[in-house]
Design an enzyme around this catalytic site. Sequence first.
Site, PDB file in Angstrom:
ATOM      1  CG  HIS A 203       0.231  13.860   0.747  1.00 27.66           C
ATOM      2  ND1 HIS A 203       1.467  14.259   1.092  1.00 27.66           N
ATOM      3  CD2 HIS A 203      -0.568  14.891   0.315  1.00 27.66           C
ATOM      4  CE1 HIS A 203       1.290  15.650   1.161  1.00 27.66           C
ATOM      5  NE2 HIS A 203       0.094  16.028   0.665  1.00 27.66           N
TER       6      HIS A 203
HETATM    7  C1  UD1 Z   1      -5.239  17.706  -0.790  1.00 25.64           C
HETATM    8  C2  UD1 Z   1      -4.532  18.914  -1.167  1.00 25.64           C
HETATM    9  C3  UD1 Z   1      -3.088  18.852  -0.795  1.00 25.64           C
HETATM   10  C4  UD1 Z   1      -2.936  18.650   0.541  1.00 25.64           C
HETATM   11  C5  UD1 Z   1      -3.536  17.342   0.939  1.00 25.64           C
HETATM   12  C6  UD1 Z   1      -3.591  16.983   2.355  1.00 25.64           C
HETATM   13  C7  UD1 Z   1      -5.395  19.980  -3.324  1.00 25.64           C
HETATM   14  C8  UD1 Z   1      -4.976  20.609  -4.756  1.00 25.64           C
HETATM   15  N1  UD1 Z   1      -4.562  19.310  -2.866  1.00 25.64           N
HETATM   16  O1  UD1 Z   1      -4.785  16.720  -1.483  1.00 25.64           O
HETATM   17  O2  UD1 Z   1      -2.552  20.252  -1.405  1.00 25.64           O
HETATM   18  O3  UD1 Z   1      -1.475  18.628   0.878  1.00 25.64           O
HETATM   19  O4  UD1 Z   1      -5.031  17.622   0.412  1.00 25.64           O
HETATM   20  O5  UD1 Z   1      -4.008  15.544   2.441  1.00 25.64           O
HETATM   21  O6  UD1 Z   1      -6.110  20.850  -2.824  1.00 25.64           O
HETATM   22  N2  UD1 Z   1     -10.191  10.900  -0.205  1.00 25.64           N
HETATM   23  C9  UD1 Z   1     -10.892  10.153   0.595  1.00 25.64           C
HETATM   24  N3  UD1 Z   1     -11.241  10.632   1.996  1.00 25.64           N
HETATM   25  C10 UD1 Z   1     -11.241  11.855   2.021  1.00 25.64           C
HETATM   26  C11 UD1 Z   1     -10.514  12.808   1.239  1.00 25.64           C
HETATM   27  C12 UD1 Z   1     -10.215  12.158   0.040  1.00 25.64           C
HETATM   28  O7  UD1 Z   1     -10.725   8.666   0.419  1.00 25.64           O
HETATM   29  O8  UD1 Z   1     -11.743  12.290   3.019  1.00 25.64           O
HETATM   30  C13 UD1 Z   1      -9.666  10.356  -1.472  1.00 25.64           C
HETATM   31  C14 UD1 Z   1     -10.412  10.407  -2.523  1.00 25.64           C
HETATM   32  O9  UD1 Z   1     -10.339   9.192  -3.309  1.00 25.64           O
HETATM   33  C15 UD1 Z   1      -9.737  11.647  -3.245  1.00 25.64           C
HETATM   34  C16 UD1 Z   1      -8.294  11.486  -3.130  1.00 25.64           C
HETATM   35  O10 UD1 Z   1      -8.223  10.859  -1.654  1.00 25.64           O
HETATM   36  O11 UD1 Z   1     -10.150  11.360  -4.869  1.00 25.64           O
HETATM   37  C17 UD1 Z   1      -7.666  12.700  -3.143  1.00 25.64           C
HETATM   38  O12 UD1 Z   1      -8.346  13.684  -2.015  1.00 25.64           O
HETATM   39  P1  UD1 Z   1      -8.160  15.291  -2.644  1.00 25.64           P
HETATM   40  O13 UD1 Z   1      -8.869  15.972  -1.522  1.00 25.64           O
HETATM   41  O14 UD1 Z   1      -8.404  15.698  -3.771  1.00 25.64           O
HETATM   42  O15 UD1 Z   1      -6.396  15.664  -2.750  1.00 25.64           O
HETATM   43  P2  UD1 Z   1      -5.542  15.303  -1.631  1.00 25.64           P
HETATM   44  O16 UD1 Z   1      -4.666  14.401  -2.554  1.00 25.64           O
HETATM   45  O17 UD1 Z   1      -6.097  14.751  -0.221  1.00 25.64           O
END
Ligand code: UD1
Length: 362
Positions: A203
């Site tokens: 991830h």
């Molecule tokens: C975040 C944290 C990371 C942690 C991870 C656990 C930061 C900088 N990163 O990364 O340190 O290890 O969470 O998972 O805070 N999305 C969905 N549904 C959701 C949430 C996200 O579809 O409920 C998708 C969206 O397209 C989004 C992408 O996942 O753009 C990334 O989500 P985001 O919360 O920005 O960061 P993570 O990669 O999950």
Amino acid sequence: MKILLVVGNRPQFIKAAPFLKAIEKHGGIETSIVHSGQHYDMQMSGIFLKQLGFPKIGHNLNVGSGSHGYQTGKMLELLDPILSKEQPDCVVVFGDTNTTLAGALASYKLHLRNAHVESGMREFIWRPEEINKKIADHCADYCFCPTKTAEKNCLKEGISKNRVFLTGDITFDAFCQNIGTAGKLDVLAEKNLPEKFFLLTLHRAETVDSAEKLKSVLNALIELDESIVFPVHPRTLKKLSEFGLLEKLENSKKFFLTEPLGYFEFLNLMQSSSMVLTDSSGVIKDSFYSRKPCLVLDSTTEYPEVLESGYAKLAGFSAKTIVPIAKKLLNSKPKHLGKNPFGTGKSAEKMVEIISKSAGGK
Ligand code: UD1
């Protein structure tokens, strides 16, 4: 006395659950929960709140996805009035995400006492999480360190000794509290998965956002002699599709893709797996608690203790390293473990006690 918890990501729900239990056990403490909305899906948020028995969320900031600047900025803006109104005796943040940074910074600026759970973790490389956790530590009145290494890191950075507490790791509390329930499931049968398999998670933005790195890792994993069960994080799913890799994986006989799993389902699968392949710090620890070999798809880790134990090895991002290191790991015997470097599974109780005592509670 009132404690306010700021959470917002999948791993933070897991970490906050033992904290809430410890507050309940202690008694006499009012709690309030702020959910940033950084994770918002049923599979990334709802299922965890349900499985871990969260009480009602007091405030949901509904920040959702976006750039680091947007997420952190929006959270800061929305946290200010909530924290000012609630006036908790202590704000608690967990881990190293944008939610952690916003919660810590907002509390500090409002001169509210605050605690950082999982304090002192460092990878000593550029990563968004590296600065998030560093700032959270320097804002905190209570740096709750999971390991001795973490404690040393805090002290080395000049954080005063009376703010640094070696408590043990809260994810070990969570593991101990939930492994029994998880063990009763039969996820393999439910999801029609193979009996023998390696469990994969990927991830990290630095890995999955790079087509080259992601391809390189997947090409290496194809060379391993085992089926691979792969619950896919939404970020990774998006990138696999964008880079034209998703169809190949879905049609492959080797990979078994699933949606992101709940905590119980994931722990259950881990127990049945013969090796864990991951770039997640949390999953590295879970595999250690489960006594499973863990191939770390990264060049560094915050948890040298797991490497020293022999249960995990850093394998990098290419077939050149991943394939031989996987073989070596499967054929090697881990060291006999002395004292668990992650504590006794009672870290949250220690944290609540420390906060309560210094705030003049019972
Ligand atoms: C975040 C944290 C990371 C942690 C991870 C656990 C930061 C900088 N990163 O990364 O340190 O290890 O969470 O998972 O805070 N999305 C969905 N549904 C959701 C949430 C996200 O579809 O409920 C998708 C969206 O397209 C989004 C992408 O996942 O753009 C990334 O989500 P985001 O919360 O920005 O960061 P993570 O990669 O999950």
